[in-house]
Design a protein around this motif. Structure first.
Motif, mmCIF file in Angstrom:
data_model
loop_
_atom_site.group_PDB
_atom_site.id
_atom_site.type_symbol
_atom_site.label_atom_id
_atom_site.label_comp_id
_atom_site.label_asym_id
_atom_site.label_seq_id
_atom_site.Cartn_x
_atom_site.Cartn_y
_atom_site.Cartn_z
ATOM 1 N N SER A 73 8.979 5.090 7.488
ATOM 2 C CA SER A 73 10.300 5.648 7.726
ATOM 3 C C SER A 73 10.573 5.667 9.226
ATOM 4 C CB SER A 73 10.400 7.062 7.142
ATOM 5 O OG SER A 73 9.408 7.905 7.700
ATOM 6 N N GLY A 74 11.739 6.177 9.608
ATOM 7 C CA GLY A 74 12.105 6.201 11.020
ATOM 8 C C GLY A 74 12.692 4.872 11.467
ATOM 9 N N THR A 75 12.823 4.718 12.755
ATOM 10 C CA THR A 75 13.476 3.531 13.317
ATOM 11 C C THR A 75 12.460 2.442 13.646
ATOM 12 O OG1 THR A 75 13.328 4.438 15.552
ATOM 13 C CG2 THR A 75 15.316 4.948 14.289
ATOM 14 N N ILE A 76 12.974 1.233 13.840
ATOM 15 C CA ILE A 76 12.145 0.126 14.311
ATOM 16 C C ILE A 76 12.035 0.256 15.830
ATOM 17 C CG2 ILE A 76 11.904 -2.375 14.459
ATOM 18 C CD1 ILE A 76 13.643 -2.609 11.981
ATOM 19 N N PRO A 77 10.844 0.460 16.380
ATOM 20 C CA PRO A 77 10.727 0.680 17.830
ATOM 21 C C PRO A 77 11.094 -0.574 18.627
ATOM 22 C CG PRO A 77 8.557 0.474 16.821
ATOM 23 C CD PRO A 77 9.541 0.523 15.699
ATOM 24 N N GLU B 233 9.747 -17.376 13.402
ATOM 25 C CA GLU B 233 10.231 -18.331 12.407
ATOM 26 C C GLU B 233 10.749 -17.647 11.148
ATOM 27 O OE1 GLU B 233 7.313 -21.301 11.551
ATOM 28 O OE2 GLU B 233 6.835 -21.670 13.657
ATOM 29 N N SER B 234 10.299 -16.410 10.885
ATOM 30 C CA SER B 234 10.726 -15.708 9.676
ATOM 31 C C SER B 234 10.873 -14.223 9.994
ATOM 32 C CB SER B 234 9.711 -15.914 8.548
ATOM 33 O OG SER B 234 10.069 -15.150 7.407
ATOM 34 N N LEU B 235 12.024 -13.645 9.612
ATOM 35 C CA LEU B 235 12.306 -12.224 9.828
ATOM 36 C C LEU B 235 12.854 -11.643 8.536
ATOM 37 C CD1 LEU B 235 12.627 -9.725 11.653
ATOM 38 C CD2 LEU B 235 14.887 -10.594 12.287
ATOM 39 N N ASP B 236 12.135 -10.657 7.982
ATOM 40 C CA ASP B 236 12.565 -10.020 6.732
ATOM 41 C C ASP B 236 12.631 -8.504 6.944
ATOM 42 O OD1 ASP B 236 13.102 -9.176 4.155
ATOM 43 O OD2 ASP B 236 11.671 -10.543 3.210
ATOM 44 N N LEU B 237 13.845 -7.975 6.985
ATOM 45 C CA LEU B 237 14.077 -6.533 7.132
ATOM 46 C C LEU B 237 14.805 -5.979 5.909
ATOM 47 C CD1 LEU B 237 15.370 -6.469 10.835
ATOM 48 C CD2 LEU B 237 13.018 -6.268 10.020
ATOM 49 N N SER B 238 14.775 -6.683 4.813
ATOM 50 C CA SER B 238 15.563 -6.330 3.636
ATOM 51 C C SER B 238 15.052 -5.066 2.952
ATOM 52 C CB SER B 238 15.562 -7.496 2.638
ATOM 53 O OG SER B 238 14.237 -7.756 2.181
ATOM 54 N N THR B 239 15.939 -4.490 2.129
ATOM 55 C CA THR B 239 15.624 -3.318 1.299
ATOM 56 C C THR B 239 15.082 -2.172 2.145
ATOM 57 O OG1 THR B 239 15.018 -4.940 -0.415
ATOM 58 C CG2 THR B 239 14.665 -2.630 -0.926
ATOM 59 N N ASN C 299 0.858 -1.180 0.000
ATOM 60 C CA ASN C 299 0.000 0.000 0.000
ATOM 61 C C ASN C 299 0.897 1.234 0.000
ATOM 62 O OD1 ASN C 299 -3.038 -0.660 0.216
ATOM 63 N ND2 ASN C 299 -2.142 -2.088 1.701
ATOM 64 N N ALA C 300 0.430 2.351 0.489
ATOM 65 C CA ALA C 300 1.208 3.596 0.449
ATOM 66 C C ALA C 300 1.213 4.289 1.806
ATOM 67 C CB ALA C 300 0.648 4.524 -0.634
ATOM 68 N N PHE C 301 1.280 3.523 2.880
ATOM 69 C CA PHE C 301 1.341 4.109 4.214
ATOM 70 C C PHE C 301 2.682 4.815 4.423
ATOM 71 C CE2 PHE C 301 -1.773 0.625 4.928
ATOM 72 C CZ PHE C 301 -2.839 1.413 5.341
ATOM 73 N N VAL C 302 2.650 5.917 5.174
ATOM 74 C CA VAL C 302 3.846 6.711 5.421
ATOM 75 C C VAL C 302 4.020 6.912 6.926
ATOM 76 C CG1 VAL C 302 3.654 7.909 3.208
ATOM 77 C CG2 VAL C 302 2.572 8.889 5.232
ATOM 78 N N GLY C 303 5.097 7.621 7.281
ATOM 79 C CA GLY C 303 5.344 7.911 8.687
ATOM 80 C C GLY C 303 6.025 6.754 9.399
ATOM 81 N N SER C 304 6.063 6.831 10.712
ATOM 82 C CA SER C 304 6.736 5.818 11.516
ATOM 83 C C SER C 304 5.869 4.573 11.666
ATOM 84 C CB SER C 304 7.088 6.386 12.892
ATOM 85 O OG SER C 304 5.920 6.847 13.549
ATOM 86 N N LEU C 305 6.491 3.484 12.082
ATOM 87 C CA LEU C 305 5.764 2.239 12.335
ATOM 88 C C LEU C 305 4.791 2.429 13.506
ATOM 89 C CD1 LEU C 305 8.660 -0.366 12.003
ATOM 90 C CD2 LEU C 305 6.921 0.186 10.304
ATOM 91 N N PRO C 306 3.647 1.738 13.478
ATOM 92 C CA PRO C 306 2.610 1.940 14.501
ATOM 93 C C PRO C 306 2.984 1.304 15.843
ATOM 94 C CG PRO C 306 1.929 0.222 12.978
ATOM 95 C CD PRO C 306 3.223 0.776 12.441
ATOM 96 N N SER D 185 11.529 2.453 4.109
ATOM 97 C CA SER D 185 12.657 3.388 4.238
ATOM 98 C C SER D 185 13.079 3.492 5.698
ATOM 99 C CB SER D 185 12.270 4.770 3.679
ATOM 100 O OG SER D 185 11.953 4.697 2.307
ATOM 101 N N LEU D 186 13.124 2.376 6.381
ATOM 102 C CA LEU D 186 13.457 2.342 7.800
ATOM 103 C C LEU D 186 14.947 2.609 8.006
ATOM 104 C CD1 LEU D 186 11.344 -0.782 8.804
ATOM 105 C CD2 LEU D 186 10.720 1.633 9.027
#
Length: 365
Positions: free
Chosen positions: A177-181, A215-221, A101-108, A199-200
């Motif tokens: 965007s922003g950091t992973i809390p 079991e699965s962690l994807d932080l790529s790109t 989708n096209a969500f923006v801002g920091s992670l919830p 864009s984290l």
């Protein structure tokens, strides 16, 4: 999975007893009808792969029995971190898929702190028979039979049976965007986490090591930097890891599950070193890197010491100095032996004679 189009009907009346609705893989557009809030017994909503254009449905936070929310591959946008009056949002949610989708801002972060079904393990009574559970617990009926497409370990999979232990969060392919809390480490029962293609920035939080069921962690790109936290080696159930295409540095941990991951888990991080990559780490601190040297290959000695920029600068400087010295030798004719070696015997005498002839001609003129 039809070719239904138009708007989703907004005629969900009060006291609606609907338990599950799946309108995925159609061509619906417009907004998500708010009258769905009348369906207080709703456990699952899947409208993935449509053309819905709307903001995130914060009003659905009040559906206290909702377990599955799939909004993937639509045109949702806006900021999910806006304040809300709901004190305990989505307390029973097990599946959140808002990818593509096209969500923006920091992670919830507010959700990470309140997803109770992903934080606290449920108490189960395994002595009950299937029919007892079906009769006495309508939640169990819904969780047993459901058709839903989710992305697990990088592949789309159709689930037609959802266990009450299944938990996943997919926020991939948006513009977060922003950091992973660090609060994401509260989700101790989470099994699948996908944050790829955003864009984290910042470091990978060490609190991810608390996700003991992951079991699965994807932080790529993304644009993550810093070292890979050694705490991630505590994830003994981790079968799929993708940290590629970031700005990570330092030595890759190698204990437990990390000894099983291949190169494709780390590609695109130019300053990572250690196995399974061919780039070796400095044994002193694990932070300095040098290319792995193969037997019989002495070229790496040259590459490690100088690099192509230094070589080009050296050649360029030497060329300019050489031209200058050559010009001075030609003008002065010294040393005589060197000049006569390149230009022949008597070069200095001939040059002097030409100069005198040119000077005489100038005086006559």
């Amino acid at each position: 999975m039809n070719h239904l189009s138009g708007l989703i009907p907004s005629t969900f009346s009060k006291n609606c007893s609907l338990i599950s609705i799946n309108l995925g893989n159609n061509k619906f557009h417009g907004r998500l009808p708010k009258s769905l809030i009348n369906c207080r017994s709703l456990r699952g909503l899947d409208i993935g792969n449509n053309r819905i254009q709307d903001e995130f449905p914060f009003w659905m936070e009040r559906l206290r029995k909702l377990r599955v929310l799939v909004l993937r591959s639509n045109k949702f946008d806006g900021n999910m971190s806006l304040p809300s009056r709901t004190k305990f949002p989505f307390p029973m949610l097990q599946v959140l898929d808002i990818s593509h989708n096209a969500f923006v801002g920091s992670l919830p972060e507010r959700y990470f702190k309140n997803f109770r079904a992903m934080i606290e393990e449920k108490q189960r009574d395994d002595t009950k028979s299937f029919h007892d559970k079906e009769k006495n617990n309508d939640d169990y009926y819904y969780l047993s039979y459901v058709d839903m497409i989710v992305t697990l370990k990088g592949q789309d999979m159709l689930l037609n049976r959802l266990l009450d232990t299944f938990t996943t969060i997919d926020l991939s392919s948006n513009s977060f965007s922003g950091t992973i809390p660090p609060s994401i480490g509260n989700l101790k029962i989470l099994k699948y986490l996908n944050l790829t293609h955003n864009s984290l920035t910042g470091h990978i939080p060490s609190s991810l090591g608390n996700l003991s069921e992951l079991e699965s962690l994807d932080l790529s790109t993304n644009k993550l930097d810093g070292e890979i936290p050694s705490e991630l080696t505590r994830l003994t159930f981790l079968a799929k890891l993708n940290l590629s295409m970031n700005n990570l540095v330092g030595q890759i941990p190698r204990s437990n599950q990390f000894s099983t991951f291949e190169n494709d888990s780390y590609v695109g991080n130019l300053r990572l070193c250690g196995l399974p990559l061919t780039r070796k780490c400095n044994e002193d601190d694990g932070k300095s890197m040098q290319p792995a040297k193969e037997e019989g290959d002495d070229e790496y000695e040259f590459i490690d010491g100088f690099g192509w920029r230094c070589v080009v600068m050296g050649y360029g400087s030497g060329f300019i100095v050489g031209i200058g010295i050559g010009y001075m030798i030609i003008r002065s004719g010294r040393p005589r032996w060197l000049v006569e070696f390149f230009f022949g015997v008597g070069y200095k005498y001939k040059t002097k004679k030409r100069r005198n002839r040119a000077a005489s001609t100038h005086r006559v003129t």
